[in-house]
Write a protein that holds these residues in place. Structure first.
Motif, PDB file in Angstrom:
ATOM      1  N   ARG A  33       0.832  -1.205   0.000  1.00 41.04           N
ATOM      2  CA  ARG A  33       0.000   0.000   0.000  1.00 41.04           C
ATOM      3  C   ARG A  33       0.867   1.256   0.000  1.00 41.04           C
ATOM      4  O   ARG A  33       0.597   2.201  -0.732  1.00 41.04           O
ATOM      5  CB  ARG A  33      -0.966  -0.016   1.187  1.00 41.04           C
ATOM      6  N   ARG A  34       1.907   1.259   0.809  1.00 32.98           N
ATOM      7  CA  ARG A  34       2.802   2.418   0.869  1.00 32.98           C
ATOM      8  C   ARG A  34       3.475   2.641  -0.487  1.00 32.98           C
ATOM      9  O   ARG A  34       3.533   3.764  -0.983  1.00 32.98           O
ATOM     10  CB  ARG A  34       3.838   2.214   1.977  1.00 32.98           C
ATOM     11  N   GLU A  35       3.964   1.574  -1.101  1.00 32.17           N
ATOM     12  CA  GLU A  35       4.652   1.668  -2.390  1.00 32.17           C
ATOM     13  C   GLU A  35       3.717   2.105  -3.521  1.00 32.17           C
ATOM     14  O   GLU A  35       4.176   2.614  -4.532  1.00 32.17           O
ATOM     15  CB  GLU A  35       5.306   0.333  -2.737  1.00 32.17           C
ATOM     16  N   HIS A  36       2.426   1.885  -3.350  1.00 27.87           N
ATOM     17  CA  HIS A  36       1.456   2.247  -4.380  1.00 27.87           C
ATOM     18  C   HIS A  36       0.623   3.460  -3.988  1.00 27.87           C
ATOM     19  O   HIS A  36      -0.483   3.661  -4.500  1.00 27.87           O
ATOM     20  CB  HIS A  36       0.576   1.034  -4.726  1.00 27.87           C
ATOM     21  N   ARG A  37       1.192   4.242  -3.062  1.00 34.22           N
ATOM     22  CA  ARG A  37       0.604   5.522  -2.640  1.00 34.22           C
ATOM     23  C   ARG A  37      -0.815   5.396  -2.097  1.00 34.22           C
ATOM     24  O   ARG A  37      -1.681   6.232  -2.360  1.00 34.22           O
ATOM     25  CB  ARG A  37       0.675   6.527  -3.768  1.00 34.22           C
ATOM     26  N   LEU A  38      -1.042   4.327  -1.362  1.00 34.89           N
ATOM     27  CA  LEU A  38      -2.293   4.145  -0.638  1.00 34.89           C
ATOM     28  C   LEU A  38      -1.988   4.324   0.845  1.00 34.89           C
ATOM     29  O   LEU A  38      -0.835   4.192   1.263  1.00 34.89           O
ATOM     30  CB  LEU A  38      -2.867   2.745  -0.879  1.00 34.89           C
ATOM     31  N   ASN A  39      -2.989   4.601   1.647  1.00 37.25           N
ATOM     32  CA  ASN A  39      -2.798   4.688   3.090  1.00 37.25           C
ATOM     33  C   ASN A  39      -2.285   3.340   3.598  1.00 37.25           C
ATOM     34  O   ASN A  39      -2.936   2.319   3.405  1.00 37.25           O
ATOM     35  CB  ASN A  39      -4.128   5.042   3.762  1.00 37.25           C
ATOM     36  N   ALA A  40      -1.119   3.335   4.219  1.00 33.84           N
ATOM     37  CA  ALA A  40      -0.486   2.080   4.661  1.00 33.84           C
ATOM     38  C   ALA A  40      -1.116   1.586   5.960  1.00 33.84           C
ATOM     39  O   ALA A  40      -0.457   1.451   6.984  1.00 33.84           O
ATOM     40  CB  ALA A  40       1.018   2.265   4.820  1.00 33.84           C
ATOM     41  N   ASP A  41      -2.403   1.282   5.911  1.00 32.62           N
ATOM     42  CA  ASP A  41      -3.123   0.844   7.111  1.00 32.62           C
ATOM     43  C   ASP A  41      -3.192  -0.672   7.245  1.00 32.62           C
ATOM     44  O   ASP A  41      -3.698  -1.187   8.223  1.00 32.62           O
ATOM     45  CB  ASP A  41      -4.528   1.444   7.135  1.00 32.62           C
ATOM     46  N   GLY A  42      -2.722  -1.394   6.243  1.00 35.46           N
ATOM     47  CA  GLY A  42      -2.729  -2.853   6.314  1.00 35.46           C
ATOM     48  C   GLY A  42      -4.023  -3.500   5.873  1.00 35.46           C
ATOM     49  O   GLY A  42      -4.165  -4.712   5.955  1.00 35.46           O
ATOM     50  N   ALA A  44      -6.472  -4.961   3.242  1.00 38.45           N
ATOM     51  CA  ALA A  44      -6.468  -5.462   1.863  1.00 38.45           C
ATOM     52  C   ALA A  44      -7.877  -5.316   1.308  1.00 38.45           C
ATOM     53  O   ALA A  44      -8.581  -6.283   1.068  1.00 38.45           O
ATOM     54  CB  ALA A  44      -6.008  -6.910   1.823  1.00 38.45           C
ATOM     55  N   GLY A  45      -8.285  -4.071   1.128  1.00 38.78           N
ATOM     56  CA  GLY A  45      -9.633  -3.771   0.659  1.00 38.78           C
ATOM     57  C   GLY A  45      -9.679  -3.565  -0.848  1.00 38.78           C
ATOM     58  O   GLY A  45      -8.730  -3.916  -1.572  1.00 38.78           O
ATOM     59  N   PRO A  46     -10.771  -2.984  -1.330  1.00 35.67           N
ATOM     60  CA  PRO A  46     -10.964  -2.819  -2.774  1.00 35.67           C
ATOM     61  C   PRO A  46      -9.836  -2.056  -3.477  1.00 35.67           C
ATOM     62  O   PRO A  46      -9.427  -2.439  -4.569  1.00 35.67           O
ATOM     63  CB  PRO A  46     -12.288  -2.062  -2.870  1.00 35.67           C
ATOM     64  N   ALA A  47      -9.340  -0.982  -2.865  1.00 33.80           N
ATOM     65  CA  ALA A  47      -8.266  -0.208  -3.508  1.00 33.80           C
ATOM     66  C   ALA A  47      -6.996  -1.053  -3.644  1.00 33.80           C
ATOM     67  O   ALA A  47      -6.311  -1.008  -4.668  1.00 33.80           O
ATOM     68  CB  ALA A  47      -7.968   1.060  -2.714  1.00 33.80           C
ATOM     69  N   THR A  48      -6.690  -1.836  -2.614  1.00 35.13           N
ATOM     70  CA  THR A  48      -5.513  -2.706  -2.661  1.00 35.13           C
ATOM     71  C   THR A  48      -5.667  -3.748  -3.757  1.00 35.13           C
ATOM     72  O   THR A  48      -4.759  -3.975  -4.553  1.00 35.13           O
ATOM     73  CB  THR A  48      -5.285  -3.409  -1.309  1.00 35.13           C
ATOM     74  N   TRP A  49      -6.836  -4.381  -3.804  1.00 35.34           N
ATOM     75  CA  TRP A  49      -7.051  -5.437  -4.801  1.00 35.34           C
ATOM     76  C   TRP A  49      -6.998  -4.898  -6.217  1.00 35.34           C
ATOM     77  O   TRP A  49      -6.453  -5.529  -7.117  1.00 35.34           O
ATOM     78  CB  TRP A  49      -8.355  -6.184  -4.518  1.00 35.34           C
ATOM     79  N   GLN A  50      -7.541  -3.699  -6.418  1.00 34.17           N
ATOM     80  CA  GLN A  50      -7.480  -3.113  -7.764  1.00 34.17           C
ATOM     81  C   GLN A  50      -6.026  -2.882  -8.160  1.00 34.17           C
ATOM     82  O   GLN A  50      -5.629  -3.209  -9.288  1.00 34.17           O
ATOM     83  CB  GLN A  50      -8.250  -1.808  -7.815  1.00 34.17           C
ATOM     84  N   ARG A  51      -5.220  -2.377  -7.246  1.00 34.26           N
ATOM     85  CA  ARG A  51      -3.802  -2.146  -7.553  1.00 34.26           C
ATOM     86  C   ARG A  51      -3.060  -3.468  -7.757  1.00 34.26           C
ATOM     87  O   ARG A  51      -2.199  -3.571  -8.615  1.00 34.26           O
ATOM     88  CB  ARG A  51      -3.135  -1.356  -6.435  1.00 34.26           C
ATOM     89  N   LEU A  52      -3.394  -4.474  -6.947  1.00 34.23           N
ATOM     90  CA  LEU A  52      -2.758  -5.792  -7.113  1.00 34.23           C
ATOM     91  C   LEU A  52      -3.036  -6.368  -8.494  1.00 34.23           C
ATOM     92  O   LEU A  52      -2.133  -6.895  -9.147  1.00 34.23           O
ATOM     93  CB  LEU A  52      -3.273  -6.778  -6.061  1.00 34.23           C
TER      94      LEU A  52
END
Length: 56
Positions: A33-42, A44-52
């Motif tokens: 999340r940090r590397e992809h400029r998302l809030n590094a809160d841990g 693994a929600g929709p924003a994380t999955w879309q980036r993955l």
């Protein structure tokens, strides 16, 4: 990403909450999340999955 996150998401249809991620999995999600400029809160929600899925 570790298999545990994908397995958990697949079995219950919902992204795991931050407090459900432990150890190396939580660290991997936070780092991703940090590397992809998302809030590094841990979370693994929709924003994380879309980036993955688009990170290739």
């Amino acid at each position: 990403m570790t298999t545990g996150v994908g397995d958990r998401r697949a079995t219950d249809g919902h992204p795991p909450r931050a407090d459900q991620l432990r150890g190396a999995t939580a660290r991997a999600v936070k780092t991703f999340r940090r590397e992809h400029r998302l809030n590094a809160d841990g979370v693994a929600g929709p924003a994380t999955w879309q980036r993955l899925l688009t990170a290739g």
